[in-house]
Design an enzyme around this catalytic site. Structure first.
Site, PDB file in Angstrom:
ATOM      1  N   ASN A 209       3.124  14.173   2.761  1.00 41.82           N
ATOM      2  CA  ASN A 209       2.378  13.558   1.664  1.00 41.82           C
ATOM      3  C   ASN A 209       0.934  14.047   1.694  1.00 41.82           C
ATOM      4  O   ASN A 209       0.563  14.843   2.554  1.00 41.82           O
ATOM      5  CB  ASN A 209       2.472  12.029   1.748  1.00 41.82           C
ATOM      6  CG  ASN A 209       1.969  11.531   3.088  1.00 41.82           C
ATOM      7  OD1 ASN A 209       0.800  11.690   3.424  1.00 41.82           O
ATOM      8  ND2 ASN A 209       2.869  10.957   3.890  1.00 41.82           N
ATOM      9  N   ASP A 278       8.665   7.514   4.625  1.00 45.82           N
ATOM     10  CA  ASP A 278       9.734   6.498   4.699  1.00 45.82           C
ATOM     11  C   ASP A 278      11.100   7.134   4.963  1.00 45.82           C
ATOM     12  O   ASP A 278      12.006   6.479   5.457  1.00 45.82           O
ATOM     13  CB  ASP A 278       9.797   5.713   3.385  1.00 45.82           C
ATOM     14  CG  ASP A 278       8.591   4.805   3.234  1.00 45.82           C
ATOM     15  OD1 ASP A 278       8.121   4.277   4.263  1.00 45.82           O
ATOM     16  OD2 ASP A 278       8.100   4.644   2.090  1.00 45.82           O
ATOM     17  N   LYS A 288      16.393  28.873   9.308  1.00 45.64           N
ATOM     18  CA  LYS A 288      15.798  28.760   7.972  1.00 45.64           C
ATOM     19  C   LYS A 288      16.898  28.625   6.907  1.00 45.64           C
ATOM     20  O   LYS A 288      17.868  29.402   6.925  1.00 45.64           O
ATOM     21  CB  LYS A 288      14.952  30.007   7.691  1.00 45.64           C
ATOM     22  CG  LYS A 288      14.213  29.931   6.384  1.00 45.64           C
ATOM     23  CD  LYS A 288      13.426  31.206   6.122  1.00 45.64           C
ATOM     24  CE  LYS A 288      12.870  31.184   4.715  1.00 45.64           C
ATOM     25  NZ  LYS A 288      12.373  32.473   4.294  1.00 45.64           N
ATOM     26  N   PHE A 323      -2.008  -0.942   5.922  1.00 42.76           N
ATOM     27  CA  PHE A 323      -2.608  -0.431   4.696  1.00 42.76           C
ATOM     28  C   PHE A 323      -1.538  -0.401   3.614  1.00 42.76           C
ATOM     29  O   PHE A 323      -0.358  -0.185   3.931  1.00 42.76           O
ATOM     30  CB  PHE A 323      -3.136   1.001   4.902  1.00 42.76           C
ATOM     31  CG  PHE A 323      -4.573   1.040   5.348  1.00 42.76           C
ATOM     32  CD1 PHE A 323      -4.921   0.585   6.605  1.00 42.76           C
ATOM     33  CD2 PHE A 323      -5.564   1.524   4.510  1.00 42.76           C
ATOM     34  CE1 PHE A 323      -6.245   0.599   7.024  1.00 42.76           C
ATOM     35  CE2 PHE A 323      -6.891   1.551   4.909  1.00 42.76           C
ATOM     36  CZ  PHE A 323      -7.236   1.087   6.170  1.00 42.76           C
ATOM     37  N   LYS A 337       3.956  -7.099   1.244  1.00 40.15           N
ATOM     38  CA  LYS A 337       4.033  -6.282   2.476  1.00 40.15           C
ATOM     39  C   LYS A 337       3.467  -7.050   3.672  1.00 40.15           C
ATOM     40  O   LYS A 337       4.005  -6.987   4.774  1.00 40.15           O
ATOM     41  CB  LYS A 337       3.231  -4.983   2.314  1.00 40.15           C
ATOM     42  CG  LYS A 337       4.081  -3.853   1.776  1.00 40.15           C
ATOM     43  CD  LYS A 337       3.304  -2.588   1.526  1.00 40.15           C
ATOM     44  CE  LYS A 337       4.039  -1.789   0.455  1.00 40.15           C
ATOM     45  NZ  LYS A 337       3.327  -0.629   0.001  1.00 40.15           N
ATOM     46  N   LYS A 341       6.017  -7.675   6.725  1.00 46.04           N
ATOM     47  CA  LYS A 341       5.797  -6.939   7.975  1.00 46.04           C
ATOM     48  C   LYS A 341       5.082  -7.786   9.028  1.00 46.04           C
ATOM     49  O   LYS A 341       4.687  -7.265  10.073  1.00 46.04           O
ATOM     50  CB  LYS A 341       5.030  -5.648   7.694  1.00 46.04           C
ATOM     51  CG  LYS A 341       5.740  -4.764   6.644  1.00 46.04           C
ATOM     52  CD  LYS A 341       5.227  -3.353   6.641  1.00 46.04           C
ATOM     53  CE  LYS A 341       5.874  -2.540   5.521  1.00 46.04           C
ATOM     54  NZ  LYS A 341       5.745  -1.101   5.711  1.00 46.04           N
TER      55      LYS A 341
HETATM   56  N1  CTP Z   1       4.383   2.011   7.530  1.00 44.12           N
HETATM   57  C1  CTP Z   1       4.953   2.184   8.771  1.00 44.12           C
HETATM   58  N2  CTP Z   1       6.157   2.801   8.898  1.00 44.12           N
HETATM   59  C2  CTP Z   1       6.819   3.258   7.815  1.00 44.12           C
HETATM   60  C3  CTP Z   1       6.259   3.091   6.526  1.00 44.12           C
HETATM   61  C4  CTP Z   1       5.032   2.467   6.422  1.00 44.12           C
HETATM   62  O1  CTP Z   1       4.351   1.760   9.760  1.00 44.12           O
HETATM   63  N3  CTP Z   1       7.989   3.871   7.972  1.00 44.12           N
HETATM   64  C5  CTP Z   1       3.095   1.311   7.440  1.00 44.12           C
HETATM   65  C6  CTP Z   1       1.953   2.180   6.919  1.00 44.12           C
HETATM   66  O2  CTP Z   1       1.262   2.803   7.987  1.00 44.12           O
HETATM   67  C7  CTP Z   1       1.086   1.155   6.210  1.00 44.12           C
HETATM   68  C8  CTP Z   1       2.052   0.105   5.741  1.00 44.12           C
HETATM   69  O3  CTP Z   1       3.255   0.292   6.513  1.00 44.12           O
HETATM   70  O4  CTP Z   1       0.185   0.524   7.100  1.00 44.12           O
HETATM   71  C9  CTP Z   1       2.422   0.169   4.295  1.00 44.12           C
HETATM   72  O5  CTP Z   1       2.870   1.466   3.974  1.00 44.12           O
HETATM   73  P1  CTP Z   1       3.448   1.768   2.528  1.00 44.12           P
HETATM   74  O6  CTP Z   1       3.965   3.169   2.485  1.00 44.12           O
HETATM   75  O7  CTP Z   1       2.454   1.343   1.493  1.00 44.12           O
HETATM   76  O8  CTP Z   1       4.614   0.689   2.488  1.00 44.12           O
HETATM   77  P2  CTP Z   1       6.135   0.780   2.568  1.00 44.12           P
HETATM   78  O9  CTP Z   1       6.594  -0.332   3.437  1.00 44.12           O
HETATM   79  O10 CTP Z   1       6.598   2.133   2.909  1.00 44.12           O
HETATM   80  O11 CTP Z   1       6.539   0.347   1.074  1.00 44.12           O
HETATM   81  P3  CTP Z   1       6.745   1.216  -0.260  1.00 44.12           P
HETATM   82  O12 CTP Z   1       6.804   2.654   0.160  1.00 44.12           O
HETATM   83  O13 CTP Z   1       7.993   0.688  -0.792  1.00 44.12           O
HETATM   84  O14 CTP Z   1       5.546   0.890  -1.094  1.00 44.12           O
END
Ligand code: CTP
Length: 412
Positions: A209, A278, A288, A323, A337, A341
């Site tokens: 990303n 995710d 490759k 975050f 969230k 969490k």
């Molecule tokens: N986070 C994490 N592990 C993951 C995904 C996210 O620890 N596999 C943590 C990020 O570091 C951040 C928080 O979760 O502090 C929220 O991340 P975000 O990507 O906004 O949330 P998601 O739970 O992935 O939700 P979505 O993608 O559905 O918005």
């Protein structure tokens, strides 16, 4: 400007590294400090007072009994004017005198009179530095609250190799800024995650990303500046490790999971600013992947949610901050969230806000807890980091107060 409004009394003593104090003077001045340079007689053998006078815009003082100065720059008034007193480079001789209260020149008389924090940057031959008497003198100074900037190891001017080199200007500036900063996070263990993760498809490609890591690096940097024992678990970024921070490099979300969960039990604050992937490709090809004529589909599989795992396994008194970067329904998504969490705080930002998001030096965030929502104006990522750490510390102190929990070591 890092040193705006601050008066720095910089003492230059007689070692070959004295020439490096010219760059330090220049950088302090450029960063807004009023710099007064004091020199020992022997320092003038290595570099002329004129150099410091030109760079600081102030007279460099060598002789205690020089009557050609107005009363304001006599040693007592300089001792009082100093916000911070710096000896760089500090010879074994000045360290010994400081440890024993000897005051026989402009540098040591002013030092004895000052109540300002004192930063000492030793620079000398390795044998002199390692000599037990120098080490004992340094230990005495440390015990009295002096801030010692450890010398670097490497090739020394005398031809020897070892500890004794004056560190570079950024390290000296960091040590000086730290001496001017309230150490309100001393004794706290803070773990910050930053940057993107990379999920390999094959040996040459990955899913990732746009995260640059700037926000997380700023938090780790400010935590260390405020005295925390700061660890940064970082995905691949182009950023330098902030001073005073222990950095652990990882690549994938699973690496980050291992690096964070193994260190979590000893942390007081965990701040998860990383943009964790995710999903990852269900298979990582050993060779490759070659293109074919048709479309390509990649099957993705879920990565572990690190924040959720930390939330499930939180030690008493530990504060967990996540975050949430959203493109819509910022506050609703962030609040959900926070609960899902089991975090104590969530920093919500919208990619839609001008000045927020990936790669910028500023951010626009809302700090969300279970009972509050604090919208912060646009600020630099360092300022956001400070607000966030202050808020976390405030909440932790309230919790500490009600549960009797103290920081792991050192004063709060
Ligand atoms: N986070 C994490 N592990 C993951 C995904 C996210 O620890 N596999 C943590 C990020 O570091 C951040 C928080 O979760 O502090 C929220 O991340 P975000 O990507 O906004 O949330 P998601 O739970 O992935 O939700 P979505 O993608 O559905 O918005």
């Amino acid at each position: 400007m890092r040193f705006a409004g601050k008066t720095v009394v910089l003492c230059v003593t007689g070692g070959i590294a004295a020439y490096k104090a010219a760059d330090l003077t220049s950088k302090l001045h450029q960063n807004g400090a009023t710099v007064h340079v004091l020199m020992t007689e022997s320092a003038t053998q290595f570099i002329a007072p004129m150099t410091f006078e030109t760079l600081s815009g102030n007279r460099a003082v060598v002789d205690t009994f020089d009557r050609s100065f107005p009363w304001e720059v006599e040693h007592i008034s300089l001792a009082k004017a100093a916000d911070v007193f710096v000896i760089a480079p500090a010879t074994a001789n000045v360290i010994a005198k400081a440890a024993h209260g000897i005051a026989d020149d402009m540098v040591t008389t002013t030092l004895l009179a000052t109540k300002a924090p004192v930063v000492v940057a030793p620079a000398m031959n390795t044998g002199m530095y390692d000599n037990p008497v120098t080490q004992e003198n340094l230990a005495t100074l440390r015990k009295r609250g002096f801030h010692i900037i450890e010398p670097d190891a490497g090739h020394l001017a005398c031809g020897d190799s070892g500890r004794g080199k004056l560190p570079d200007t950024p390290t000296l500036l960091w040590g000086i800024e730290k001496a001017l900063t309230e150490q309100d996070l001393a004794g706290r263990h803070v773990l910050v995650t930053a940057g993107p993760t990379q999920e390999a498809m094959d040996p040459v490609r990955f899913l990732s990303n746009h995260s640059t890591g700037k926000m997380g690096y700023a938090i780790a940097a400010r935590a260390a500046m405020r005295g925390a024992d700061a660890t940064l678990v970082s995905g691949p970024t182009a950023l330098d490790t902030p001073h005073g921070v222990t950095r652990v490099d990882i690549v994938s979300a699973r690496d980050m999971y291992d690096a964070v969960t193994s260190r979590a039990p000893e942390q007081d604050f965990i701040i998860k600013a990383a943009a964790v992937g995710d999903y990852r490709p269900a298979q990582t090809a050993d060779e490759k992947l070659k293109k074919g004529d048709g479309e390509m589909n990649i099957e993705l599989t879920r990565n572990p949610d690190i924040l959720a795992a930390l939330g499930k396994d939180k030690k008493p008194g530990q504060l967990l901050c996540g975050f949430a970067m959203e493109t819509q329904n910022l506050l609703d998504n962030a609040e959900s969230k926070l609960r899902r969490k089991n975090c104590d705080m969530l920093v919500a930002n919208s990619l839609r806000d001008k000045g927020a998001g990936f790669g910028t030096d500023t951010n626009v965030v809302t700090l969300i807890t279970r009972d509050s929502e604090t919208e912060l104006p646009i600020m630099t990522k360092e300022e956001v980091a400070d607000c966030l750490l202050t808020e976390i510390l405030k909440r932790t102190k309230e919790q500490d107060g009600s549960s009797g929990i103290k920081p792991t070591d050192g004063p709060a």
